[in-house]
Design a protein around this motif. Structure first.
Motif, PDB file in Angstrom:
ATOM      1  N   GLY A 179       8.299  24.665  90.514  1.00 54.46           N
ATOM      2  CA  GLY A 179       8.820  24.016  91.513  1.00 54.46           C
ATOM      3  C   GLY A 179       8.108  22.389  92.062  1.00 54.46           C
ATOM      4  O   GLY A 179       8.886  21.562  92.178  1.00 54.46           O
ATOM      5  N   ALA A 180       6.881  22.470  91.699  1.00 57.35           N
ATOM      6  CA  ALA A 180       6.124  21.265  92.038  1.00 57.35           C
ATOM      7  C   ALA A 180       6.709  20.065  91.149  1.00 57.35           C
ATOM      8  O   ALA A 180       6.945  18.975  91.461  1.00 57.35           O
ATOM      9  N   GLU A 181       6.734  20.462  89.849  1.00 56.25           N
ATOM     10  CA  GLU A 181       7.149  19.594  88.698  1.00 56.25           C
ATOM     11  C   GLU A 181       8.701  19.201  88.940  1.00 56.25           C
ATOM     12  O   GLU A 181       9.155  18.108  88.852  1.00 56.25           O
ATOM     13  N   LEU A 182       9.587  20.116  89.168  1.00 52.68           N
ATOM     14  CA  LEU A 182      10.699  19.675  89.674  1.00 52.68           C
ATOM     15  C   LEU A 182      11.027  18.950  90.844  1.00 52.68           C
ATOM     16  O   LEU A 182      12.057  17.762  90.624  1.00 52.68           O
ATOM     17  N   SER A 183      10.220  19.120  91.998  1.00 54.97           N
ATOM     18  CA  SER A 183      10.299  18.198  93.054  1.00 54.97           C
ATOM     19  C   SER A 183       9.909  16.790  92.512  1.00 54.97           C
ATOM     20  O   SER A 183      10.629  15.871  93.038  1.00 54.97           O
ATOM     21  N   GLN A 184       8.952  16.615  91.744  1.00 57.80           N
ATOM     22  CA  GLN A 184       8.369  15.231  91.229  1.00 57.80           C
ATOM     23  C   GLN A 184       9.828  14.509  90.559  1.00 57.80           C
ATOM     24  O   GLN A 184       9.954  13.232  90.790  1.00 57.80           O
ATOM     25  N   ARG A 185      10.476  15.295  89.722  1.00 55.35           N
ATOM     26  CA  ARG A 185      11.572  14.709  89.017  1.00 55.35           C
ATOM     27  C   ARG A 185      12.685  14.305  90.166  1.00 55.35           C
ATOM     28  O   ARG A 185      13.354  13.314  89.694  1.00 55.35           O
ATOM     29  N   TYR A 186      12.769  14.498  91.082  1.00 54.62           N
ATOM     30  CA  TYR A 186      13.655  14.178  92.335  1.00 54.62           C
ATOM     31  C   TYR A 186      12.872  13.394  93.212  1.00 54.62           C
ATOM     32  O   TYR A 186      13.761  12.899  94.244  1.00 54.62           O
ATOM     33  N   GLY A 187      11.704  12.913  93.084  1.00 52.60           N
ATOM     34  CA  GLY A 187      11.260  12.039  94.084  1.00 52.60           C
ATOM     35  C   GLY A 187      10.084  12.635  94.814  1.00 52.60           C
ATOM     36  O   GLY A 187       9.509  11.832  95.810  1.00 52.60           O
ATOM     37  N   GLY A 188       9.683  13.877  94.691  1.00 47.34           N
ATOM     38  CA  GLY A 188       8.528  14.137  95.445  1.00 47.34           C
ATOM     39  C   GLY A 188       8.944  15.069  96.605  1.00 47.34           C
ATOM     40  O   GLY A 188      10.102  14.951  97.028  1.00 47.34           O
ATOM     41  N   PRO A 189       8.024  15.570  97.218  1.00 43.61           N
ATOM     42  CA  PRO A 189       8.136  16.262  98.566  1.00 43.61           C
ATOM     43  C   PRO A 189       8.674  15.265  99.751  1.00 43.61           C
ATOM     44  O   PRO A 189       9.463  15.858 100.538  1.00 43.61           O
ATOM     45  N   ALA A 190       8.395  13.902  99.486  1.00 40.26           N
ATOM     46  CA  ALA A 190       9.041  13.055 100.565  1.00 40.26           C
ATOM     47  C   ALA A 190      10.688  13.082 100.475  1.00 40.26           C
ATOM     48  O   ALA A 190      11.428  12.705 101.245  1.00 40.26           O
ATOM     49  N   ALA A 191      11.107  13.377  99.200  1.00 39.70           N
ATOM     50  CA  ALA A 191      12.677  13.412  98.819  1.00 39.70           C
ATOM     51  C   ALA A 191      13.148  14.836  98.936  1.00 39.70           C
ATOM     52  O   ALA A 191      14.452  14.872  99.240  1.00 39.70           O
ATOM     53  N   THR A 192      12.255  15.976  98.760  1.00 35.83           N
ATOM     54  CA  THR A 192      12.730  17.243  98.781  1.00 35.83           C
ATOM     55  C   THR A 192      12.405  18.265  99.739  1.00 35.83           C
ATOM     56  O   THR A 192      12.912  19.519  99.797  1.00 35.83           O
ATOM     57  N   GLY A 193      11.384  17.705 100.563  1.00 35.11           N
ATOM     58  CA  GLY A 193      10.836  18.791 101.359  1.00 35.11           C
ATOM     59  C   GLY A 193      11.810  19.674 102.405  1.00 35.11           C
ATOM     60  O   GLY A 193      11.626  21.029 102.247  1.00 35.11           O
ATOM     61  N   PHE A 194      12.788  18.959 103.055  1.00 39.21           N
ATOM     62  CA  PHE A 194      13.516  19.928 103.815  1.00 39.21           C
ATOM     63  C   PHE A 194      14.631  20.513 102.947  1.00 39.21           C
ATOM     64  O   PHE A 194      15.134  21.576 103.342  1.00 39.21           O
ATOM     65  N   LEU A 195      14.829  20.108 101.869  1.00 42.45           N
ATOM     66  CA  LEU A 195      16.051  20.726 101.107  1.00 42.45           C
ATOM     67  C   LEU A 195      15.536  22.116 100.510  1.00 42.45           C
ATOM     68  O   LEU A 195      15.882  23.211 100.710  1.00 42.45           O
TER      69      LEU A 195
END
Length: 255
Positions: free
Chosen positions: A35-51
């Protein structure tokens, strides 16, 4: 443990930490298992946190979370900080802010959520391997609890500004593996108790901040007991023996 001790309000207090433990174990496995690696591919927690947080609603086609629901889910966080974080996720092209203040996933956000569901499928299969019967029993019990909780919320007019009704029912497309069903149903049930807790501290004259700062003692205990009472409703959907089985199954899950 006898059936008197498993009355719904007592069971609500007993099962809450077991629900929390299993849910947190699944989410941590997801983070560490891709999940953490996936999040980074999309911009990291700043891009994906609420999703990630709102995944069980925003992954649904046309799924939205309204403004009051967002505020309820994030009630213990600073609203201005939450809005700034949301602005960043909008700027990353992951979340669309609707004219009415509601949120929905963009196409890119939806693609991320589809991948998160796949990550959770893989990690929960591994985490709870060998416990297939327990997982299936829990999925069935939680399905009944969530359905009954939604009925009660509608009957009692509790939908507006409710974290639970903002997040329920969780999105469960055809073919969703049992481990993902369990993880997301546990997460959704936690919001029901969160609303009960908020109602309990509000009735005692507290705010989110003052309730969080309460030390251990009679006042905190009274709020917890009132939370159990308010959270008890859905557990009437299960018989006493089913409640005991649910507690035992949750306790036996690895994590």
């Amino acid at each position: 443990m006898n059936t008197v001790e498993l009355a719904p309000h007592r069971f609500a207090g007993l099962v809450a930490p077991a629900v929390d433990r299993a849910f947190v174990a699944g989410m941590l496995a997801g983070r560490d298992g891709g999940g953490a690696e996936l999040s980074q591919r999309y911009g990291g927690p700043a891009a994906t946190g609420f999703l990630v947080e709102f995944r069980t609603r925003l992954a649904a086609p046309g799924g939205t979370v309204d403004g009051p629901g967002f505020a309820a889910v994030t009630r213990y966080r600073d609203p201005a900080t939450c809005q700034r974080a949301l602005d960043k996720q909008v700027a990353h092209g992951m979340i669309h802010r609707r004219p009415d203040g509601g949120l929905s996933a963009t196409d890119r956000g939806a693609a991320f959520l589809a991948e998160i569901y796949q990550v959770h499928a893989e990690v929960t299969e591994e985490l709870w391997a060998g416990h297939d019967d327990r997982v299936l029993r829990l999925v069935a019990s939680l399905g009944r609890l969530l359905a009954y909780a939604l009925v009660l919320a509608e009957e009692e007019g509790d939908a507006a500004g409710s974290a639970f009704t903002a997040m329920a029912p969780p999105y469960e497309p055809d073919g969703t593996p049992p481990g993902v069903l369990l993880l997301n149903r546990l997460g959704t049930l936690r919001y029901h108790r969160a609303d009960a807790h908020a109602a309990a501290w509000a009735a005692a004259g507290h705010t989110a901040a003052s309730a969080s700062d309460l030390p251990d003692g009679p006042e905190r205990l009274a709020i917890e007991l009132e939370t159990d009472r308010r959270a008890a409703g859905p557990y009437a959907a299960l018989g006493a023996e089913e409640r005991l089985t649910m507690l035992a199954d949750l306790a036996a899950l690895p994590g």
